[in-house]
Write a protein that holds these residues in place. Structure first.
Motif, PDB file in Angstrom:
ATOM      1  N   GLU A 121      40.898  41.949  53.225  1.00 15.73           N
ATOM      2  CA  GLU A 121      40.147  41.934  51.961  1.00 15.73           C
ATOM      3  C   GLU A 121      39.213  40.725  51.939  1.00 15.73           C
ATOM      4  O   GLU A 121      39.660  39.588  51.930  1.00 15.73           O
ATOM      5  N   TYR A 123      36.572  37.824  50.626  1.00 16.38           N
ATOM      6  CA  TYR A 123      36.411  37.088  49.374  1.00 16.38           C
ATOM      7  C   TYR A 123      35.166  37.607  48.674  1.00 16.38           C
ATOM      8  O   TYR A 123      34.098  37.728  49.265  1.00 16.38           O
ATOM      9  N   ASP A 124      35.315  37.915  47.387  1.00 13.64           N
ATOM     10  CA  ASP A 124      34.214  38.469  46.599  1.00 13.64           C
ATOM     11  C   ASP A 124      33.950  37.560  45.404  1.00 13.64           C
ATOM     12  O   ASP A 124      34.777  37.471  44.499  1.00 13.64           O
ATOM     13  N   CYS A 125      32.804  36.900  45.409  1.00 16.60           N
ATOM     14  CA  CYS A 125      32.498  35.967  44.320  1.00 16.60           C
ATOM     15  C   CYS A 125      32.233  36.688  43.003  1.00 16.60           C
ATOM     16  O   CYS A 125      32.165  36.053  41.941  1.00 16.60           O
ATOM     17  N   GLU A 126      32.106  38.015  43.066  1.00 21.00           N
ATOM     18  CA  GLU A 126      31.926  38.807  41.842  1.00 21.00           C
ATOM     19  C   GLU A 126      33.278  39.233  41.258  1.00 21.00           C
ATOM     20  O   GLU A 126      33.327  39.797  40.164  1.00 21.00           O
ATOM     21  N   ASN A 127      34.343  38.963  41.991  1.00 22.87           N
ATOM     22  CA  ASN A 127      35.680  39.331  41.527  1.00 22.87           C
ATOM     23  C   ASN A 127      36.283  38.145  40.768  1.00 22.87           C
ATOM     24  O   ASN A 127      36.529  37.086  41.356  1.00 22.87           O
ATOM     25  N   PRO A 128      36.533  38.307  39.462  1.00 24.40           N
ATOM     26  CA  PRO A 128      37.061  37.200  38.637  1.00 24.40           C
ATOM     27  C   PRO A 128      38.374  36.632  39.166  1.00 24.40           C
ATOM     28  O   PRO A 128      38.607  35.420  39.083  1.00 24.40           O
ATOM     29  N   LYS A 129      39.236  37.495  39.738  1.00 26.96           N
ATOM     30  CA  LYS A 129      40.528  37.022  40.249  1.00 26.96           C
ATOM     31  C   LYS A 129      40.336  36.122  41.468  1.00 26.96           C
ATOM     32  O   LYS A 129      41.029  35.116  41.620  1.00 26.96           O
ATOM     33  N   HIS A 130      39.388  36.486  42.317  1.00 26.25           N
ATOM     34  CA  HIS A 130      39.099  35.668  43.487  1.00 26.25           C
ATOM     35  C   HIS A 130      38.558  34.304  43.070  1.00 26.25           C
ATOM     36  O   HIS A 130      38.977  33.264  43.584  1.00 26.25           O
ATOM     37  N   GLU A 131      37.636  34.335  42.126  1.00 27.99           N
ATOM     38  CA  GLU A 131      37.037  33.090  41.644  1.00 27.99           C
ATOM     39  C   GLU A 131      38.065  32.202  40.950  1.00 27.99           C
ATOM     40  O   GLU A 131      38.055  30.983  41.099  1.00 27.99           O
ATOM     41  N   LYS A 166      33.062  30.593  49.955  1.00 27.75           N
ATOM     42  CA  LYS A 166      33.276  32.000  50.289  1.00 27.75           C
ATOM     43  C   LYS A 166      32.923  32.311  51.748  1.00 27.75           C
ATOM     44  O   LYS A 166      33.544  33.176  52.370  1.00 27.75           O
TER      45      LYS A 166
END
Length: 323
Positions: A121, A123-131, A166
């Motif tokens: 998976e 890292y997605d900077c658009e994903n709030p959980k990742h951030e 990221k």
């Protein structure tokens, strides 16, 4: 002709082994699984032998036992006992031992799948959980220094390569972030100490002013976060190769979980830091050499079936070292 000879020798040895197993069962009155359970203490010694016995069996039920769903373990044990004509009432401990080992075996298999899923998976900077996880990592390692912005050179202070972390997660995906955050939150004192050490100048003669100006290219250590991602790769390779079975079968009474893997990562981070200092490399260009040597040391330790890598921190419930 040579290949044919080798094949015939293999068949001869295989038939000889099966005949020997038959004789041993007739003499002792016990099947191979019984002998393994009765002659080996709980942990890797027992589970590794049970796993090997099941995989090498000619019987389909026994072969498939190592890959059943955890919910099917109890029924599988009942089926094995019936197949082997073993009375569970007169052999209650056998069923308990087999069940414990089978839970470890299928648990390791499931852990491999879970770890691989995290690694795959991105890292997605658009994903709030990742951030959110990334921000928690910063706060855990730099509680007194608020970020000036999401994109900032400050990330270099905890060992990322550039202004946006990221890009550094590409190799290990979310697995690297999960491990770093677990280390920072569950073994905070050690993580902060390792980070602090990694930023220290190699030569103490440097003035404080020069150190502040050059601290990122004159560190004795390394880039903390980058090394954490690299050690994640090392832990991942140990898991995927099966080398970690020794450790996890010794420390997980039932099914190894992601927490056990993350605790192993914490141990590897701390031990690698010590090893790096012992090796005293000239600069970061020696990283691959030191890492390879460290990897070999861990592999050698894991060849001992009684070995358990043990994180040295209070949050861990792993108490077994050289059982």
């Amino acid at each position: 002709a040579r290949v044919l000879t080798q094949f015939l020798v293999f068949l001869y040895c295989k038939c000889l082994w099966r005949g020997l197993k038959f004789v041993i069962r007739k003499v002792t009155g016990r099947c191979e699984l019984q002998r393994i359970c009765y002659n080996n203490k709980p942990g890797a010694r027992r589970t590794l032998k049970i796993e090997s016995s099941l995989k090498c069996s000619k019987n389909e039920l026994l072969q498939s036992a190592v890959s059943v769903h955890p919910d099917a373990v109890e029924k599988t044990i009942d089926d094995i006992m019936a197949l082997k004509k073993i009375n569970p009432d007169t052999n209650p401990q056998l069923a308990i031992s087999l069940q414990a080992s089978l839970f470890q075996i299928v648990g390791y298999r499931n852990l491999v799948l879970e770890v691989e899923k995290l690694r795959m998976e991105p890292y997605d900077c658009e994903n709030p959980k990742h951030e959110e996880m990334l921000m928690k990592l910063w706060k855990a390692l730099r509680p007194e220094s608020p970020l000036t912005g999401r994109i900032s050179k400050q990330w270099c202070e905890i060992g990322f390569q550039g202004s946006d972390p990221k890009t550094d997660f590409r190799g290990m995906g979310l697995l690297g972030l999960h491990n770093l955050l677990y280390f920072a939150e569950h073994d905070k004192a050690t993580a902060l100490q390792v980070l602090h050490d990694s930023l220290q100048p190699k030569h103490s003669k440097m003035s404080k002013a020069d150190w502040e100006k050059k601290k990122f290219d004159k560190a004795i250590g390394y880039s903390f976060a980058i090394v954490g991602i690299n050690i994640t790769d090392l832990a991942y390779s140990l898991l995927m190769s099966g080398a970690l079975k020794t450790h996890l079968y010794n420390v997980a009474p039932e099914m190894p979980s992601l927490v056990h893997f993350q605790q192993t990562f914490c141990y590897l981070m701390q031990e690698f830091h010590r090893f790096w200092i012992e090796e005293d490399p000239c600069d970061i260009m020696e990283f691959n050499r030191v890492r390879t040597k460290f990897h070999k040391r861990i592999l050698k330790q894991l060849k001992n079936p009684d070995m358990a890598l043990c994180p040295h921190f209070t949050a861990s419930d792993l108490h077994l070292v050289n059982l």
